[in-house]
Design an enzyme around this catalytic site. Structure first.
Site, PDB file in Angstrom:
ATOM      1  N   HIS A  40       0.825  -1.216   0.000  1.00  0.00           N
ATOM      2  CA  HIS A  40       0.000   0.000   0.000  1.00  0.00           C
ATOM      3  C   HIS A  40       0.854   1.259   0.000  1.00  0.00           C
ATOM      4  O   HIS A  40       2.052   1.248   0.268  1.00  0.00           O
ATOM      5  CB  HIS A  40      -0.960  -0.004   1.190  1.00  0.00           C
ATOM      6  CG  HIS A  40      -0.296   0.043   2.540  1.00  0.00           C
ATOM      7  ND1 HIS A  40       0.162   1.208   3.119  1.00  0.00           N
ATOM      8  CD2 HIS A  40      -0.007  -0.942   3.434  1.00  0.00           C
ATOM      9  CE1 HIS A  40       0.693   0.950   4.306  1.00  0.00           C
ATOM     10  NE2 HIS A  40       0.602  -0.360   4.519  1.00  0.00           N
TER      11      HIS A  40
ATOM     12  N   CYS B  46       3.115  -4.972   6.713  1.00  0.00           N
ATOM     13  CA  CYS B  46       2.747  -4.700   5.325  1.00  0.00           C
ATOM     14  C   CYS B  46       3.883  -3.991   4.594  1.00  0.00           C
ATOM     15  O   CYS B  46       4.819  -3.485   5.214  1.00  0.00           O
ATOM     16  CB  CYS B  46       1.478  -3.862   5.259  1.00  0.00           C
ATOM     17  SG  CYS B  46      -0.040  -4.793   5.623  1.00  0.00           S
TER      18      CYS B  46
END
Length: 563
Positions: A452, A471
């Site tokens: 992301h 992440c």
């Protein structure tokens, strides 16, 4: 008279049958069968003093081949016997130990046969046939699947196990027929070009170590910058010269000043090793400078093993590869030879390490919301809100019941709330302030890890970028989205940009899923021989190195001084 002739015929036939049976009972196939029948699967199988490395493959191969020998014939070894010895000896460049593949007994057998005119007995031929086949099978298997079982390690490797798509026995038989045994071993190497590059690097490092006069003891000290004087500076200068980063001519032990020429060399070294290239000698730079050729050979060997674990299925027309240890993402095609997109990334902190696994990217979300994981709510957000109730609203974090009803932060008695008893979910609205940034790339997985955007762009200037909860944060996410969607006429760069800034979620399903593999390589070599060494941020190399070889065996294998 007829009775006498019949008797003589029967007697002659019986004698011929007896002679044939006797000959068969003393043949190499018969001896092979007897040896294999003695195998006991409940314990380590030995023939002579040699452990059989691939007993099941051996039994299957000879049984299916009617116990016909493949390495011996008429009391002699196959001419390609020397080739398999060379292939085993060369396995040290794969980070393997040649002595573990029956090298000593095979070498003695070749020498004995070439120095004697006597034929081998059937039993001796059967024994050697099994030894040579077992050595070939074991080496091929270790090259294809890896020597170390990744499931037994604590290093968090969760990439799918490679399937056996090549018949080792058939490859060996074909190689014996063509006489090209040594080259056949290369069929079991990983298909990645970087594997071949790294094998050559181990050769080069070993050769470089032969003429090495440095001790390569660990070096550490205080921060050093231009103008400082320190007794370590001559040692630092010598090591940088060894690696080709220092271009100056003054290597005098009396030269104790950190000058501008040394600073330039430090910057080059830092850049090559993925560190902050600021020209200051600090902790990470000292650690990298403590790694001599021996340590880098061991590091390369561990990373060759990781490449052997990778399944061929990650190589598709297009695939995304993230090297966690390099803090870098590449969108590749054509076996990684063509780079479509490349970007710096941020990965998980040591205690929130990004896992190593593979998946398939299925969709993108433009202007995403962020539903905060419960672990972050408990461990971080509730403690911050208890100290400052305005913390949530200032960061566009909304409190919701699990029925979807909004809850005001002011209505909560934070003095009585504990992280364990907080009954709500927290969700962040879309926008440039969102912790996920303006786009996320989803490849569904059990770890809830995805790629992301991020509003914290300043962190990308750091050399070591381990800051996330696991992440992968991407520096230029729109560039990746454009490449992924370039064949979708509905999503032009302008529409992607508009969607990222729309303030409401839009899900874009991909027409074809894209393989994603998160790997952990701390050392690799490019096509022109440049070495890339990275800090082992999760301290995962040591466990693989210890599983592959002891320090003593390692030093003997490469004839090195440092380990």
């Amino acid at each position: 008279m007829k009775s006498l002739l019949l008797f003589l015929f029967i007697a002659l036939f019986s004698w011929q049958s007896y002679a044939q049976d006797s000959q068969e009972e003393n043949s190499v196939p018969a001896e092979l069968r007897r040896i294999l029948e003695s195998f006991d699967a409940s314990q380590t199988i030995q023939i002579g003093e040699q452990d059989v490395l691939e007993p099941q493959r051996i039994v299957d191969f000879y049984t299916q081949g009617d116990f016909v020998p493949v390495w011996t014939e008429q009391g002699k070894l196959h001419p390609a016997a020397k080739e398999v010895l060379e292939a085993i000896e060369d396995s040290k460049w794969d980070g393997l130990i040649p002595q573990e593949y029956h090298l000593e007994v095979m070498t003695k057998a070749v020498e004995l046969i070439h120095s004697s005119e006597k034929e081998l007995t059937a039993l001796h031929q059967a024994y050697l046939d099994i030894i040579f086949t077992d050595a070939y099978f074991a080496l091929a298997s270790d090259l294809y699947f890896g020597k170390v079982s990744q499931e037994a390690l604590k290093t968090g490797w969760r990439i799918q196990t490679k399937e056996e798509k090549i018949d080792i026995g058939e490859v060996m038989k074909e190689a014996l027929e063509t006489g090209d045994v040594k080259s056949s071993i290369q069929k079991f190497w990983p298909r990645y070009q970087v594997y071949r590059n790294m094998r050559n690097t181990i050769k080069d490092l070993s050769a470089k170590a032969d003429i090495d006069s440095l001790s390569w003891k660990s070096v550490s000290g205080k921060l050093l910058k231009v103008g400082d004087q320190n007794k370590l500076i001559p040692e630092i200068r010598q090591r940088l010269a060894y690696w080709g980063d220092y271009s100056g001519t003054d290597l005098s032990p009396e030269m104790l000043t950190y000058d501008s020429t040394l600073r330039e060399a430090v910057i080059r070294f830092q850049a090559r090793n993925g560190l902050d290239a600021d020209g200051v000698m600090g902790k990470d730079t000292y650690e990298a400078l403590s790694e001599g050729p021996g340590k880098l050979v061991k590091k390369a060997a561990a990373n060759l093993e990781r490449l052997r674990w990778l399944p061929d299925t990650v190589i598709q027309d297009r695939f995304v590869m993230v090297n966690i240890a390099n803090f870098h993402l590449d969108f590749l095609r054509d076996n990684g030879m063509d780079t479509l997109y490349s970007s710096r990334v941020i990965v998980g902190k040591e205690y929130h390490s990004t896992p190593v696994f593979n998946g398939e990217m299925a969709y993108l979300v433009l202007s995403p919301t962020w539903t905060v994981p419960s672990s972050i709510i408990r461990n971080e957000m509730v403690p911050k809100a208890k100290k400052d109730p305005s913390y949530l609203s200032r960061n566009h974090l909304n409190i919701l019941t699990y029925q979807g009803k909004a809850v005001s932060a002011e209505s909560i008695d934070w003095a009585t709330v504990t992280p364990k008893t907080f009954p709500y979910m927290i969700r962040q609205s879309p926008g440039v302030f969102n912790s996920l940034g303006q786009i996320k790339f989803i490849f569904p997985n059990q770890y809830h890890v995805y790629i992301h955007d991020t509003p914290a762009k300043s962190l990308f200037d750091k050399g070591v970028r381990a800051f996330s909860h696991g992440c992968i944060r991407l520096e230029n996410p729109q560039g990746l989205a454009e490449k992924i969607l370039e064949n979708d006429s509905k999503w032009t760069p302008e529409k992607i940009h508009a969607g990222m800034n729309a303030g409401k979620e839009t899900t874009v399903m991909l027409k074809e899923k894209i393989p994603v593999v998160l790997i952990y390589l701390t050392f690799w070599t490019d096509s022109v021989g440049n070495m890339y060494n990275r800090k082992d941020i999760y301290e995962r190399d040591k466990e693989i190195e210890m599983a592959m070889f002891s320090d003593e065996v390692f030093l003997q294998n490469y004839k090195l001084k440092d380990k």
